[in-house]
Write a protein that holds these residues in place. Structure first.
Motif, PDB file in Angstrom:
ATOM      1  N   UNK A  29       0.846  -1.193   0.000  1.00  0.00           N
ATOM      2  CA  UNK A  29       0.000   0.000   0.000  1.00  0.00           C
ATOM      3  C   UNK A  29       0.880   1.242   0.000  1.00  0.00           C
ATOM      4  N   UNK A  30       0.417   2.294  -0.649  1.00  0.00           N
ATOM      5  CA  UNK A  30       1.140   3.560  -0.580  1.00  0.00           C
ATOM      6  C   UNK A  30       0.163   4.694  -0.340  1.00  0.00           C
ATOM      7  N   UNK A  31       0.701   5.866  -0.104  1.00  0.00           N
ATOM      8  CA  UNK A  31      -0.116   7.018   0.263  1.00  0.00           C
ATOM      9  C   UNK A  31      -1.095   7.377  -0.840  1.00  0.00           C
ATOM     10  N   UNK A  32      -0.630   7.393  -2.084  1.00  0.00           N
ATOM     11  CA  UNK A  32      -1.491   7.790  -3.191  1.00  0.00           C
ATOM     12  C   UNK A  32      -2.667   6.833  -3.353  1.00  0.00           C
ATOM     13  N   UNK A  33      -2.414   5.546  -3.226  1.00  0.00           N
ATOM     14  CA  UNK A  33      -3.483   4.562  -3.345  1.00  0.00           C
ATOM     15  C   UNK A  33      -4.522   4.751  -2.242  1.00  0.00           C
ATOM     16  N   UNK A  34      -4.054   4.916  -1.007  1.00  0.00           N
ATOM     17  CA  UNK A  34      -4.981   5.104   0.106  1.00  0.00           C
ATOM     18  C   UNK A  34      -5.769   6.399  -0.054  1.00  0.00           C
ATOM     19  N   UNK A  35      -5.112   7.447  -0.554  1.00  0.00           N
ATOM     20  CA  UNK A  35      -5.797   8.719  -0.763  1.00  0.00           C
ATOM     21  C   UNK A  35      -6.863   8.589  -1.849  1.00  0.00           C
ATOM     22  N   UNK A  36      -6.540   7.874  -2.924  1.00  0.00           N
ATOM     23  CA  UNK A  36      -7.520   7.656  -3.993  1.00  0.00           C
ATOM     24  C   UNK A  36      -8.725   6.885  -3.478  1.00  0.00           C
ATOM     25  N   UNK A  37      -8.476   5.879  -2.636  1.00  0.00           N
ATOM     26  CA  UNK A  37      -9.578   5.096  -2.063  1.00  0.00           C
ATOM     27  C   UNK A  37     -10.493   5.982  -1.222  1.00  0.00           C
ATOM     28  N   UNK A  38      -9.900   7.000  -0.576  1.00  0.00           N
ATOM     29  CA  UNK A  38     -10.683   7.896   0.273  1.00  0.00           C
ATOM     30  C   UNK A  38     -11.300   9.049  -0.505  1.00  0.00           C
ATOM     31  N   UNK A  39     -10.953   9.162  -1.787  1.00  0.00           N
ATOM     32  CA  UNK A  39     -11.482  10.244  -2.597  1.00  0.00           C
ATOM     33  C   UNK A  39     -10.877  11.593  -2.294  1.00  0.00           C
ATOM     34  N   UNK A  40      -9.600  11.595  -1.831  1.00  0.00           N
ATOM     35  CA  UNK A  40      -8.922  12.832  -1.479  1.00  0.00           C
ATOM     36  C   UNK A  40      -7.574  12.912  -2.173  1.00  0.00           C
ATOM     37  N   UNK A  41      -7.026  14.111  -2.264  1.00  0.00           N
ATOM     38  CA  UNK A  41      -5.651  14.248  -2.730  1.00  0.00           C
ATOM     39  C   UNK A  41      -4.710  13.698  -1.667  1.00  0.00           C
ATOM     40  N   UNK A  42      -3.495  13.382  -2.074  1.00  0.00           N
ATOM     41  CA  UNK A  42      -2.535  12.799  -1.133  1.00  0.00           C
ATOM     42  C   UNK A  42      -2.254  13.736   0.030  1.00  0.00           C
ATOM     43  N   UNK A  43      -2.076  15.030  -0.264  1.00  0.00           N
ATOM     44  CA  UNK A  43      -1.751  15.980   0.800  1.00  0.00           C
ATOM     45  C   UNK A  43      -2.927  16.154   1.762  1.00  0.00           C
ATOM     46  N   UNK A  44      -4.146  16.288   1.229  1.00  0.00           N
ATOM     47  CA  UNK A  44      -5.318  16.449   2.082  1.00  0.00           C
ATOM     48  C   UNK A  44      -5.563  15.188   2.904  1.00  0.00           C
ATOM     49  N   UNK A  45      -5.377  14.024   2.282  1.00  0.00           N
ATOM     50  CA  UNK A  45      -5.567  12.762   2.991  1.00  0.00           C
ATOM     51  C   UNK A  45      -4.578  12.634   4.144  1.00  0.00           C
TER      52      UNK A  45
END
Length: 289
Positions: free
Chosen positions: A187-203
């Motif tokens: 898992x990486x930050x970008x994938x988790x952020x996409x799953x949450x529907x947010x940008x990486x920085x906001x997530x």
């Protein structure tokens, strides 16, 4: 002369390890910033000619570059080599800098060279630790933390914690549940952020504000929790357990587990099976915690 090793290569941003051994007798040449760039100088020194100015950068300094701008690095005063950890951002991924006042936004990327500043040094070293695999903060997270702090200090962005909305709180909790359920996967930050529907920085900001740890820290601790249970309950080898819970490298697992538990996985297993003297010795020495 120089070598570059890509550590992260994502559409939004990338991270590169630069090492240069050029000296006073090597002719400088013109280069171009491909993206918006902030680079933490971790070793050595060099000159940076940019937008008609010359900056002398030493360990702890930060090199700043605007996409498509030309620059020249010189090595007139030091021949021992220099090393940088560079983060490059695409035009579409400048969210960490979006709250910089409009009047100062253009100048932010024309800053050239920033002297060693305490608020940047500590996060630069955190990023380097993450790049070396010595921290449970992910390198992608460290890059965004460094970028956000850079925006606050250099760009004049107002610091402070933004209010977290109930919807974002729910997103953070749901993301933690997904991470925990899939902790054995990559898992990486970008994938988790996409799953949450947010940008990486906001997530990253929302997750950390709500739960008190970064997504990568939570991932590592989920893996450690499962590893501890398996070490205590099962007879499988340490290496099998390490790979099963999601660590891709045995030495990294052993190092991370020892840092968390104060003892190696094998010694932890012995303690779980009745050898209480192991933890008593560690507590007596003041090394657990």
């Amino acid at each position: 002369m120089s070598a570059a090793r890509t550590l992260i290569d994502l559409p939004a941003f990338s991270a590169t390890d630069y090492r240069c051994d050029a000296g006073p007798h090597d002719a400088p040449y013109t280069e171009v910033h491909r993206r918006f760039s902030i680079a933490y100088v971790r070793k050595g020194s060099f000159g940076y000619r940019y937008r008609g100015e010359t900056y002398e950068l030493v360990a702890g300094s930060v090199l700043v570059g605007h996409a498509s701008d030309e620059f020249v690095c010189t090595h007139e005063h030091h021949g021992g080599g220099d090393e940088c950890l560079s983060f490059q951002f695409s035009d579409e991924s400048l969210e960490p800098f979006g709250s910089v006042p409009r009047s100062r936004r253009a100048k932010l990327w024309q800053a050239g060279g920033i002297p060693p500043l305490p608020g940047l040094i500590v996060l630069g070293e955190l990023a380097q630790s993450a790049a070396d695999g010595e921290s449970d903060v992910g390198l992608d997270e460290a890059a965004l933390l460094f970028a956000g702090r850079f925006a606050e200090i250099v760009g004049g962005r107002e610091p402070g914690r933004a209010a977290v909305q109930p919807r974002d709180r729910r997103r953070a909790v749901e993301a933690a549940l997904r991470i925990d359920a899939c902790a054995h996967e990559s898992l990486d930050l970008e994938q988790s952020a996409n799953d949450a529907g947010l940008s990486a920085f906001h997530f990253l900001r929302v997750f950390s504000s709500v739960l008190g740890v970064t997504p990568h820290q939570y991932l590592i601790r989920s893996r450690l929790r499962r590893a501890a249970r398996l070490l205590a309950d099962e007879a499988r080898s340490v290496s099998d357990i390490a790979f099963d819970v999601g660590f891709g490298d045995l030495s990294n697992f052993v190092r991370t587990f020892h840092r968390a538990a104060g003892v190696s996985p094998r010694r932890f297993r012995q303690a779980a099976r009745g050898d209480r003297k192991i933890f008593q010795d560690r507590l007596g020495a003041g090394t657990v915690g």
